[in-house]
Scaffold this motif. Structure first.
Motif, PDB file in Angstrom:
ATOM      1  N   LEU A 186       2.545   2.921  -2.369  1.00 23.22           N
ATOM      2  CA  LEU A 186       2.128   4.162  -3.443  1.00 23.22           C
ATOM      3  C   LEU A 186       1.408   4.580  -3.524  1.00 23.22           C
ATOM      4  O   LEU A 186       1.084   5.920  -3.343  1.00 23.22           O
ATOM      5  CB  LEU A 186       2.333   3.377  -4.759  1.00 23.22           C
ATOM      6  N   ILE A 187       0.231   3.549  -2.875  1.00 21.02           N
ATOM      7  CA  ILE A 187      -1.118   4.143  -3.339  1.00 21.02           C
ATOM      8  C   ILE A 187      -1.405   5.497  -1.795  1.00 21.02           C
ATOM      9  O   ILE A 187      -1.921   6.417  -1.967  1.00 21.02           O
ATOM     10  CB  ILE A 187      -2.186   3.888  -2.751  1.00 21.02           C
ATOM     11  N   MET A 188      -0.854   5.338  -0.735  1.00 15.96           N
ATOM     12  CA  MET A 188      -0.636   6.055   0.959  1.00 15.96           C
ATOM     13  C   MET A 188      -0.577   7.085   0.404  1.00 15.96           C
ATOM     14  O   MET A 188      -0.745   8.222   0.758  1.00 15.96           O
ATOM     15  CB  MET A 188       0.266   4.694   1.899  1.00 15.96           C
TER      16      MET A 188
ATOM     17  N   ASP B 101       0.180   8.242  -2.623  1.00 14.21           N
ATOM     18  CA  ASP B 101       0.230   9.802  -3.452  1.00 14.21           C
ATOM     19  C   ASP B 101      -1.606   9.653  -2.907  1.00 14.21           C
ATOM     20  O   ASP B 101      -2.079  11.450  -2.976  1.00 14.21           O
ATOM     21  CB  ASP B 101      -1.063   8.458  -4.361  1.00 14.21           C
TER      22      ASP B 101
ATOM     23  N   HIS C   5       0.731  -1.751   0.072  1.00 14.14           N
ATOM     24  CA  HIS C   5      -0.183  -0.108  -0.378  1.00 14.14           C
ATOM     25  C   HIS C   5       0.864   1.615   0.172  1.00 14.14           C
ATOM     26  O   HIS C   5       0.023   1.743   0.318  1.00 14.14           O
ATOM     27  CB  HIS C   5      -1.184  -0.108   1.140  1.00 14.14           C
TER      28      HIS C   5
END
Lengths: 236, 568
Positions: free
Chosen positions: A83-85, A87, A81
């Motif tokens: 990268l998504i966090m 971003d 998670h």
């Protein structure tokens, strides 16, 4: 110890995440994120093996945590998670605090997002700070990333978006974010990437192979004969 | 990099605005009708070899009279040396298979970065012949294997040993004495990552290491048959006629393994297709064409007719297309020979419009290849646009509302598919545990669908859109992905489409009607493959470098004039 290419390492990592649990496999997009993050770390000589092995074991034991929302659970499996966090924090100019597993993958996420936003010319001095007890352990601001020499291990951290109002990407600008109230005593620049092959431990490699095996479909006579083309004998 | 940016500035002045839309181009039926062209990677290689005067020789040729042993074929460029190391083996006929699951081959190869030492050759002698089962070195840029085309190989050796030339018709029909069954690159099995060479002159463009490998395999195969002929016939043996040698390429058995590449690399696929479309748009934008160029196009059309006449396959569907192509090509020649057509403004645009309105896809796309050919000065610089650095896409400036709009713009074709129809989910793509061979399964008849590759794009799109429409449209996409991680994969693809609109095949790849052969042919056309010879919907034979200059023929005249090469 096996010497592997970066592409091999990333590809097998992705398959390992997918093969971890056939009934609740890690989502493709998260597995692909880990692929690129592990290559990013490996190409710069940053540690990743322990983080990867530990988080693989965690998710194998509790597959659901790959689907839990860290904003609700306050637990972040960084290889999945990360990268998504980051971003997400940039999107909302917000912060998050919780327990991070696989902390080095946060650095990889910073590096990849920096390249992505610079490539898209989206970054105007924005970034992310990784903090613990108000100490900045890693800072991404604009086109620069700096990390602390202090060892990072899994634990409770804070991630917050940073905006350098002046657009100042200098060391001073990165180190003095008075508007965020954090200090960053000793940060140094990111290592350059290399194109070399990667030495991995036999333990990790075998673990990845074992988990990846579960992402392949066992062969049977029907699949052997009609699943692909070409004959079993080609003497023409 | 500086040189490339200067080239980009020059190109922008030429670029015409009206590219064909992705909805028109990115359909499997059209993609499966592409032909080789001057932008193809094999053409890029031979142009560079000619421009930079590459020197190719055999520093080592240690094959016994039975043709077994090893050889090194060296290519010296102004900046680097590359060496193809070849190992030739005895295999029984019942071991010879083109499939990924094969475990023995007539010859195995690796492209070495530089010139290998004897010790390195000895190491590779242990690992290269076993291919996937060995751990290769990071100095190796490619790993490949090939089998003899047994009939033609034996025929050519026997004829040359007997002091005569082999049957030209047989050479033309088969086209190669060796066919590769895999050419691995980019880090597979321990060889070098592409990043080792991607910044290097001559290797920036896609697949140049692989193309060089295949060209050197072709060079080796020609020397191998002459060696065998000499061993068999002694002083009676003759060399292969140069025109016949030139008409020998390297075959390839291409199976499903190549298809997932097009799905897994959307930015790269976009760059290939978009560059091709830009090339077509540039030539269509030319208001008038010189008499010289018109003559070139006509000559190419006649050569194309000869090529078509030599193109014969067993597959009924493809043979029907060739029959139609044969008939329509006469119409193409007639059109090109009509002076009034060239006197109008924008004659190439008129030709393309006529073709689109009148001809089959097979013919229309072959005409595009012909029309592009004389315009190297305008188009060859576009080749630098065909590479891609693929990296994650940041989503933090995209909201749920933005994403829904993107889906409607780029995936309207996916939204229109009725997924309640079982035919739309008939097949699934997977990796078999047997040597990791990519395969296609029947979802409702076979086990394994739970391990399928994520190629069910329409299903993912529709599912994501449903969940997107259920939340606040102002929510950021990363925040949405945190709540719905199962959509991360497909939403990343949608974001890529913003800047790479040709990156998605706009057909349902898991539908009953899917023909993977169309995906293979699209990729193979960019490689420069000719004599497309499908054996089923799942695999095909092709030929690379047929008609390409031999190693001592890299002159201006021949080096870049081998599109649709014909022996007649």
């Amino acid at each position: 110890m096996p010497l592997v290419s970066q592409n091999e390492l990333g590809g097998l990592t992705e398959k390992a995440w997918r093969g971890l649990a056939v009934d609740t496999p890690v989502a493709w997009g998260l597995a692909k994120d880990c692929n690129v993050m592990v290559q990013w770390l490996a190409s710069r000589g940053y540690p990743f093996e322990k983080d990867l092995l530990d988080t693989l074991s965690q998710v194998r034991a509790q597959p659901q945590i790959a689907y839990d929302n860290p904003f609700d659970s306050e637990v972040l499996i960084a290889p999945l998670h990360g990268l998504i966090m980051l971003d997400s924090l940039m999107a909302d100019s917000s912060r998050w605090k919780g327990h991070i597993y696989g902390i080095n993958f946060i650095i990889a996420a910073m590096g990849l997002l920096k390249d992505a936003t610079n490539n898209a010319r989206q970054n105007d001095g924005q970034g992310i700070a990784l903090c613990q007890d108000n100490d900045v352990l890693a800072m991404w601001s604009g086109s620069e990333i700096q990390i602390s020499q202090s060892a990072c291990c899994d634990g409770v951290y804070e991630l917050q978006s940073v905006t350098d109002d002046t657009g100042d990407a200098s060391d001073e600008g990165a180190a003095n974010h008075a508007n965020n109230g954090i200090t960053s005593p000793s940060l140094c620049s990111l290592a350059d990437s290399k194109n070399d092959a990667v030495i991995v431990s036999q333990t990790l490699w075998q673990q990845l192979l074992d988990y990846a095996q579960n992402s392949y479909v066992p062969e049977n006579e029907m699949s052997r004969h009609r699943g692909a083309g070409a004959g079993n004998i080609d003497n023409d | 990099m500086e040189k490339r940016s200067i080239e980009y500035q020059n190109i922008s002045a030429l670029r015409a605005p009206s590219l064909r839309s992705p909805n028109q181009v990115m359909r499997l039926e059209r993609m499966g009708s592409f032909h080789p062209m001057r932008l193809s990677f094999s053409r890029q290689l031979t142009r560079r070899m000619q421009r930079e005067d590459w020197q190719i020789d055999f520093p080592c040729f240690a094959l016994d009279n039975s043709g077994f042993g090893h050889a090194v074929i060296r290519a010296k460029t102004p900046h680097h040396s590359y060496s193809l190391v070849a190992f030739c083996h005895h295999i029984d006929d019942d071991m010879r298979s083109d499939r990924v699951i094969a475990e023995a081959w007539d010859a195995t190869f690796t492209l070495f970065d530089g010139e290998p030492s004897l010790q390195q050759i000895r190491m590779m002698e242990q690992t290269v012949p076993v291919q996937e089962a060995g751990r290769q070195m990071s100095e190796q840029l490619s790993l490949s294997r090939a089998n003899k085309s047994v009939r033609l190989f034996n025929h050519v050796v026997d004829a040359l040993a007997d002091g005569r030339q082999p049957d030209a018709e047989m050479i033309n029909r088969v086209g190669y004495v060796m066919r590769t069954t895999a050419v691995y690159g980019n880090g597979k099995f321990g060889i070098a990552d592409r990043s080792r060479i991607s910044g290097r002159d001559g290797m920036m463009e896609p697949f140049q290491a692989e193309m060089l490998s295949v060209y050197l395999i072709r060079t080796f195969s020609l020397k191998w048959i002459e060696h065998m002929a000499k061993a068999k016939g002694g002083d009676k043996a003759v060399a292969l006629d140069r025109s016949l040698a030139r008409h020998m390429g390297v075959g390839n058995s291409t199976g499903l393994g190549m298809a997932p590449f097009l799905v897994n690399h959307p930015t790269l696929l976009n760059n290939w297709i978009q560059t091709r479309e830009q090339a077509i748009a540039i030539i269509k934008a030319k208001a008038d064409i010189s008499a010289d160029v018109i003559d070139q196009i006509k000559a190419l059309a006649y050569r194309g007719a000869a090529y078509i006449s030599e193109w014969r396959v067993d597959d009924d569907i493809q043979m029907q297309r060739i029959i139609q192509l044969t008939a329509e090509w006469q119409d193409v020649i007639a059109w090109l020979n009509q002076p009034s057509h060239w006197q109008q403004s924008h004659p190439i645009s008129a030709a393309c419009t006529w073709a689109e309105d009148t001809l089959s896809l097979e013919t229309e796309e072959m005409l595009h290849s012909i029309l592009m050919e004389p315009f190297g000065a305008d188009l060859d610089q576009l080749c630098s646009d065909m590479a891609a650095v693929e990296m994650p896409v940041a989503a933090n400036t995209c909201s749920v509302g933005d994403m829904i709009a993107l889906i409607r713009r780029h995936y309207d074709w996916a939204l229109a598919i009725n997924l309640n129809n079982q035919n739309q989910s008939e097949v699934f793509w997977y990796t078999s545990a047997a040597k990791l061979e990519p395969r296609l399964g029947k979802r409702y008849e076979e086990d394994g669908a739970e391990r399928e590759m994520p190629f069910d794009i329409p299903c993912q799109i529709q599912s994501a859109k449903t969940d997107l429409e259920a939340v606040d449209s102002e929510m950021s996409i990363p925040r949405f992905m945190m709540a719905f991680p199962q959509h991360r994969f497909i939403l990343n693809r949608v974001l890529i489409m913003k800047d790479a609109p040709y990156g998605e095949i706009r057909d349902n790849l898991v539908a009953e009607t899917t023909r993977p052969i169309d995906m293979l042919r699209c990729k193979l056309s960019f490689f420069g493959a000719s004599k497309f010879d499908p054996k089923s919907d799942l695999w095909t034979r092709i030929c690379l470098f047929q008609g390409a200059p031999l190693i001592d023929e890299m002159t201006d005249h021949i080096a870049d004039d081998w599109l649709f090469s014909a022996l007649s």
